[in-house]
Design a protein around this motif. Structure first.
Motif, PDB file in Angstrom:
ATOM      1  N   THR B  84      45.715  40.133  40.418  1.00 33.63           N
ATOM      2  CA  THR B  84      45.234  41.208  41.277  1.00 33.63           C
ATOM      3  C   THR B  84      45.362  40.722  42.705  1.00 33.63           C
ATOM      4  N   PHE B  85      45.093  41.632  43.645  1.00 31.93           N
ATOM      5  CA  PHE B  85      45.290  41.300  45.044  1.00 31.93           C
ATOM      6  C   PHE B  85      43.983  41.367  45.813  1.00 31.93           C
ATOM      7  N   GLN B  86      43.922  40.553  46.843  1.00 31.64           N
ATOM      8  CA  GLN B  86      42.750  40.511  47.698  1.00 31.64           C
ATOM      9  C   GLN B  86      42.535  41.872  48.371  1.00 31.64           C
ATOM     10  N   ASN B  87      43.592  42.368  49.022  1.00 34.45           N
ATOM     11  CA  ASN B  87      43.556  43.731  49.532  1.00 34.45           C
ATOM     12  C   ASN B  87      44.289  44.577  48.500  1.00 34.45           C
ATOM     13  N   LEU B  88      43.573  45.500  47.898  1.00 32.38           N
ATOM     14  CA  LEU B  88      44.086  46.237  46.747  1.00 32.38           C
ATOM     15  C   LEU B  88      45.513  46.735  46.933  1.00 32.38           C
ATOM     16  N   ARG B  89      46.268  46.663  45.877  1.00 36.48           N
ATOM     17  CA  ARG B  89      47.613  47.239  45.896  1.00 36.48           C
ATOM     18  C   ARG B  89      47.773  48.175  44.716  1.00 36.48           C
ATOM     19  N   ARG B 159      38.857  48.402  42.067  1.00 36.64           N
ATOM     20  CA  ARG B 159      38.910  46.987  41.691  1.00 36.64           C
ATOM     21  C   ARG B 159      39.095  46.861  40.182  1.00 36.64           C
ATOM     22  N   ARG B 160      38.316  47.659  39.426  1.00 35.49           N
ATOM     23  CA  ARG B 160      38.435  47.615  37.964  1.00 35.49           C
ATOM     24  C   ARG B 160      39.817  48.073  37.514  1.00 35.49           C
ATOM     25  N   LEU B 161      40.321  49.119  38.208  1.00 38.66           N
ATOM     26  CA  LEU B 161      41.647  49.621  37.840  1.00 38.66           C
ATOM     27  C   LEU B 161      42.692  48.529  38.035  1.00 38.66           C
ATOM     28  N   GLU B 162      42.538  47.781  39.109  1.00 35.99           N
ATOM     29  CA  GLU B 162      43.546  46.744  39.357  1.00 35.99           C
ATOM     30  C   GLU B 162      43.490  45.661  38.283  1.00 35.99           C
ATOM     31  N   ILE B 163      42.284  45.331  37.869  1.00 31.03           N
ATOM     32  CA  ILE B 163      42.167  44.354  36.779  1.00 31.03           C
ATOM     33  C   ILE B 163      42.757  44.934  35.498  1.00 31.03           C
ATOM     34  N   ALA B 164      42.447  46.216  35.243  1.00 30.12           N
ATOM     35  CA  ALA B 164      42.983  46.868  34.046  1.00 30.12           C
ATOM     36  C   ALA B 164      44.508  46.863  34.075  1.00 30.12           C
ATOM     37  N   ARG B 165      45.052  47.140  35.247  1.00 33.32           N
ATOM     38  CA  ARG B 165      46.496  47.185  35.363  1.00 33.32           C
ATOM     39  C   ARG B 165      47.102  45.810  35.083  1.00 33.32           C
ATOM     40  N   ALA B 166      46.447  44.779  35.582  1.00 30.04           N
ATOM     41  CA  ALA B 166      46.943  43.424  35.314  1.00 30.04           C
ATOM     42  C   ALA B 166      46.871  43.133  33.815  1.00 30.04           C
ATOM     43  N   LEU B 167      45.773  43.555  33.182  1.00 30.09           N
ATOM     44  CA  LEU B 167      45.619  43.301  31.748  1.00 30.09           C
ATOM     45  C   LEU B 167      46.654  44.069  30.927  1.00 30.09           C
ATOM     46  N   ALA B 168      47.091  45.202  31.472  1.00 27.53           N
ATOM     47  CA  ALA B 168      48.062  46.018  30.740  1.00 27.53           C
ATOM     48  C   ALA B 168      49.376  45.292  30.524  1.00 27.53           C
ATOM     49  N   THR B 169      49.638  44.273  31.320  1.00 30.55           N
ATOM     50  CA  THR B 169      50.874  43.517  31.111  1.00 30.55           C
ATOM     51  C   THR B 169      50.712  42.510  29.974  1.00 30.55           C
ATOM     52  N   LYS B 170      49.550  42.533  29.317  1.00 32.76           N
ATOM     53  CA  LYS B 170      49.226  41.616  28.222  1.00 32.76           C
ATOM     54  C   LYS B 170      49.420  40.161  28.618  1.00 32.76           C
ATOM     55  N   PRO B 171      48.691  39.739  29.642  1.00 32.12           N
ATOM     56  CA  PRO B 171      48.887  38.379  30.135  1.00 32.12           C
ATOM     57  C   PRO B 171      48.159  37.347  29.274  1.00 32.12           C
ATOM     58  N   LEU B 176      42.881  36.268  39.576  1.00 34.93           N
ATOM     59  CA  LEU B 176      42.091  37.247  40.316  1.00 34.93           C
ATOM     60  C   LEU B 176      41.888  36.745  41.743  1.00 34.93           C
ATOM     61  N   ASP B 177      42.412  37.516  42.706  1.00 37.17           N
ATOM     62  CA  ASP B 177      42.324  37.104  44.102  1.00 37.17           C
ATOM     63  C   ASP B 177      41.107  37.757  44.749  1.00 37.17           C
ATOM     64  N   GLU B 178      40.045  37.002  44.930  1.00 34.96           N
ATOM     65  CA  GLU B 178      38.778  37.472  45.491  1.00 34.96           C
ATOM     66  C   GLU B 178      38.298  38.773  44.860  1.00 34.96           C
ATOM     67  N   PRO B 179      38.006  38.739  43.570  1.00 29.33           N
ATOM     68  CA  PRO B 179      37.617  39.974  42.885  1.00 29.33           C
ATOM     69  C   PRO B 179      36.305  40.556  43.393  1.00 29.33           C
ATOM     70  N   ALA B 180      35.431  39.750  43.967  1.00 28.89           N
ATOM     71  CA  ALA B 180      34.120  40.252  44.390  1.00 28.89           C
ATOM     72  C   ALA B 180      34.100  40.707  45.843  1.00 28.89           C
ATOM     73  N   ALA B 181      35.258  40.640  46.503  1.00 30.82           N
ATOM     74  CA  ALA B 181      35.289  41.002  47.921  1.00 30.82           C
ATOM     75  C   ALA B 181      34.791  42.433  48.117  1.00 30.82           C
TER      76      ALA B 181
END
Lengths: 302, 256, 333
Positions: B84-89, B159-171, B176-181
């Motif tokens: 994931t990215f620090q500034n959401l992408r 933020r959750r969507l970005e994590i979900a998207r990363a998980l969708a690649t089945k890693p 996680l880049d500063e998830p609590a920012a």
């Protein structure tokens, strides 16, 4: 015929390069300051040519052909080019300053189309080419094996004077310093108390005036003007600016002379190559070293 | 525990500036690993190097024992590294569901003509991707948002969507880049639960960069502390938390 | 859910076709030959606009040389039908060959799209625009210098194969195929490149491949459009496909909305009809006043329209939205 790299071709190339240089400067200055490829810049050149044409018929009757008339016409051409460029900036580009870059680019295309079709639609001007009058008597003389006319000298000298003037302006004057500051960093310049919009207006004004002067020189030298005359020289001058490193003033001058020479040599060799050489240069430059030539690296912070 | 990710003598320079200097470390499989350090200490650069955005000037990166140094980012993703990215992408103009489906895309085997002609084979795969993506959205409590434009989601959900998207690649490794920012305390504690849950349910190794001490100390099982591109401490949270060098660099006691 | 949409679209397309056909019958005469010409042109512009939108609006690249692709289609197909095979539209059996020639033209353009797509891997935004412009001009200059296809005068005497039925069918398939692509996994990968290239790459999208793919598919359909145009106008000249023709297509894409197929369809029809009505208006104005208002005035208005769209309505008519009929399933773009 001998080699295509003879004195005659070199002179012709420098002459063409002088005209490209005057146009390329506007491209490069505007890009340096607002990061816009101003597609309409070639049309400011066209407006300059028509303004000279008009000025000739207004002043010819009481000034007569010769240098004083040419100077008056030159002033007219530069004022017209500067005015149209400033107007385009105020009406079309300024409102889009902080929108995505491509919006301004497409708007510039719109301005370009507007000027061309408006001039060709306008009843007094019309789409068909006009013959450009002889403002100064053309005289041809021979140097070695090369045939030269006084227009060659006029083109090269006028361009050189203007470019020296611009260089002094940019290096020495407060406007020039502000221009350099804005092209480095717009936000910091604002904080330093520079009126950025003011500087942008100056940049368009000067760039447009130079294009207008080029319009006059081109009209005199290749005595035919039409509303679409700005498209190809505009593109080629832009390519020259890219070649020299866009945003870089001496680079644009150098690029323009290289372009003028390359085109003249290529034309002497093969007309197909002559027509395409500018675009071939463009493609090679952009493909081989895009970031180096553009002078800056666009960092995408992640 | 074997190392899922190992970094060997990695350095990276921007021009003359060294951003990362002679890094050596291993992220064991299955842990939650934390990388902390002040701004400019090279954290995000490390992520950019692992994910292939930059190519390290020196050194090697091995994932699951195989070298991935210099691979194009998408290939590293295919290997099993997501981030994931620090500034959401986020793909803001696309629906939440599409954001997820794009990340499932590389498992799509039907060719161009299958898609152009909507062949039964291609449609079957599309259906599978859609179902898997919806399941993932449910796990992340985003299923009700599936058809909305992603840009309309509130920050926490993005933020959750970005994590979900990363998980969708089945890693196998999730960075996680500063998830609590930018999160409030309640959101932070939800996030910590979420990260633990992800590790357990998706069976991934989590590697996170964080400023937020509470998050790092609360969930990380191994910690590495950076300062000016160099490692100043490494180990279990309790030990690292007491390390004087860390206190000095991280809590800014220097010069005080 | 997806199963019902195609028959529904097909049904509407067939009904619309029948309606136009009936209205154009001599005995009814609601749509005379003049109208049919405008409709045919509009349909071809639908193909050209939608295909440009795939590159600029969907994949987020920028082509300013799109008419160059159309030129390849026009010249390849025109050369086959006119110069090589000397086909005649009066012979029924030559129609399948004509359709084959059009598709070959599309393939030729797609190959060009592949070549031109490569700069997009290194260049972005305005520089990509300039590069594609350069390529478009190179195509034009080369055509200008090939005597076999008429040089600057162009390819003349192209047989008039582009009937309403053929153009209509090609337009229909173009819309369906591009819609299918955009709303597939591959299409979403293209959209991801537009939305955020770095993020796309980092969720596993091979951005290189999809940028080039956008150019290849867009160019293919542009080639089809160019081929049909040549066989409608019965002439193909290098200037028809120059930089300004490409710029004009941008007006269509922006007016309809970058990224919206629906918008491109509406814009292609709306602006083609608008230009004809403006022409009629200016003609009658010329008759009334005795001053000649030439076709340039239409272009002046188009140019103003483009500037006004960019200043006041950048998202165009439709933004990124699609009409319900073109949406295969909810939640897709």
């Amino acid at each position: 015929m001998g080699s295509i790299f003879n004195t005659q071709q070199v002179i012709n190339g420098l002459q063409l390069g002088s005209i490209y240089a005057l146009i390329a400067l506007g491209y490069t200055m505007v890009y340096g300051i607002v990061r816009l490829i101003n597609f309409a810049h070639g049309d400011f050149f066209m407006v300059g040519a028509y303004a000279s044409y008009g000025a000739f018929y207004i002043f010819n009757s009481f000034l007569g052909k010769g240098t004083p008339l040419a100077i008056v016409v030159l002033i007219f051409a530069m004022v017209a080019g500067g005015a149209i460029a400033t107007l385009a900036n105020q009406l079309a580009y300024k409102p889009l300053r902080y929108k995505p870059k491509l919006s301004s680019l497409v708007t510039a295309l719109g301005v370009s189309m507007f000027l061309e079709y408006f001039f060709s639609a306008f009843p007094l001007i019309g789409a068909s080419p006009l013959g450009f009058p002889e403002i100064i008597h053309r005289a041809t003389f021979k140097i070695g094996s090369a045939m030269i006319d006084n227009y060659v000298i006029i083109d090269i000298v006028v361009a050189a004077i203007l470019m020296v003037g611009l260089t002094l302006l940019v290096q020495r004057s407060s406007i020039g310093r502000a221009m350099r500051a804005v092209s480095q960093d717009k936000d910091a310049s604002k904080l330093m108390g520079i009126n950025v919009e003011n500087i942008i207006t100056w940049t368009f004004l000067i760039g447009g005036a130079f294009a207008g002067a080029a319009g006059l020189l081109s009209g005199m030298t290749y005595p035919r003007i039409d509303p679409y005359m700005g498209i190809l020289p505009g593109l080629k001058a832009f390519i020259a600016a890219v070649l020299g490193g866009i945003g870089n003033i001496p680079g644009a001058m150098l690029g323009a002379y290289i372009m003028g020479l390359a085109e003249t040599f290529a034309n002497a060799w093969n007309s197909l190559l002559g027509a395409g050489i500018a675009f071939i240069i463009l493609i090679i430059v952009l493909l081989v070293r895009p970031t180096a030539i553009l002078g800056e690296k666009t960092a995408d912070k992640i | 525990m074997s190392a899922l990710l190992s970094i060997e003598n990695m350095s990276h320079y921007f021009g003359g500036l060294k951003a990362v200097s002679n890094f050596n470390f291993e992220v064991p499989e299955g842990v939650i690993y934390g990388l902390i350090g002040p701004n400019g200490s090279g954290k995000t650069t490390t992520f950019n190097l692992i994910t292939g955005i930059y190519r390290p000037t020196e050194g090697k990166i091995l994932f699951d024992g195989r070298e991935i140094t210099g691979y194009r980012p998408y290939r590293i993703v295919h290997r099993g590294v997501a981030r994931t990215f620090q500034n959401l992408r986020i793909f803001g103009n696309l629906s939440v569901l599409d954001n997820i489906r794009i990340a499932r895309h590389f498992n799509f085997k039907a060719g161009l003509f299958g898609s152009l002609l909507r062949t039964p084979g291609a449609l079957k795969e599309e259906k599978k991707i859609r179902e898997e993506s919806m399941q993932l959205l449910e796990v992340m409590h985003l299923q009700n948002r599936a058809l909305e434009d992603a840009k309309n989601l509130p920050y926490g959900e993005l933020r959750r969507l970005e994590i979900a998207r990363a998980l969708a690649t089945k890693p196998r490794l999730l960075l996680l880049d500063e998830p609590a920012a930018g999160m409030n305390p309640k959101e932070v504690s939800d996030l910590m639960d979420l990260i633990r849950r992800i590790r357990d349910e998706f069976n991934v190794t989590v590697f996170l960069i964080e400023h937020h001490m509470k998050v790092v100390m609360g969930i990380c099982e191994r910690i590495k502390v950076l300062d000016f591109g160099e490692t100043i401490a490494e180990g279990l949270p309790e030990a690292v938390g007491k390390n004087p060098k860390v206190l000095e660099a991280y809590l800014g006691k220097r010069g005080a | 859910m997806g199963k019902r949409k195609l028959p529904q679209m097909t049904l509407i397309a067939v009904l619309l076709y029948a309606l136009i056909k009936v209205l154009s019958l001599d005995s009814i005469g609601a749509l005379n030959g003049y109208f049919m010409i405008i409709i045919n042109r509009s349909l071809i512009f639908v193909i050209l606009t939608v295909s440009l939108n795939l590159i600029n609006g969907i994949t987020g690249q920028f082509s300013l040389g799109h008419m160059g692709f159309a030129a390849v289609g026009a010249y390849v197909s025109g050369t086959i039908t006119t110069l090589v095979l000397k086909l005649s539209p009066d012979v029924a059996s030559s129609y399948p060959i004509f359709i084959g020639a059009i598709i070959l033209g599309g393939i030729g353009a797609a190959i060009m799209g592949f070549v031109i797509g490569f700069p997009s891997l290194r260049l972005k935004g305005d520089y990509l625009a300039i590069m594609t412009l350069g390529f478009g001009e190179v195509i034009r200059i080369i055509l200008n210098n090939i005597n076999y296809v008429g040089g600057p005068r162009g390819l003349l005497g192209i047989p008039k194969f582009s009937t309403f039925t053929i153009i209509y069918a090609f337009t229909f398939f173009t819309i369906v195929l591009i819609r299918n692509l955009v709303q597939s996994s591959h299409g979403r990968a293209m959209l991801a490149v537009r939305e955020n290239e770095v993020a796309a790459e980092l969720v596993g999208v091979d951005t290189t491949r999809y940028k080039v793919l956008g150019f290849v598919v867009g160019a293919f359909f542009a080639g089809i459009g160019g081929g049909l145009l040549a066989h409608l106008l019965q002439i193909a000249t290098p200037t028809q496909y120059g930089f300004y023709a490409s710029a004009l297509l941008l007006v269509y894409v922006y007016a309809g909305g970058m990224g919206s197929i629906t918008g491109s369809i509406i814009a292609a029809f709306g602006l083609t009809f608008l230009s004809q009505f403006l022409q009629l208006g200016f003609d009658s104005l010329s008759n009334m006043t005795g001053i000649n208002f030439g076709s340039e005035w239409t272009m002046v208005i188009y140019a103003l329209l483009l500037i006004l769209i960019m200043l006041y309505k950048t998202e165009g008519l439709m933004g990124m939205k699609e009409a319900k009929l073109l949406v295969i399933e909810e939640g897709t773009k």
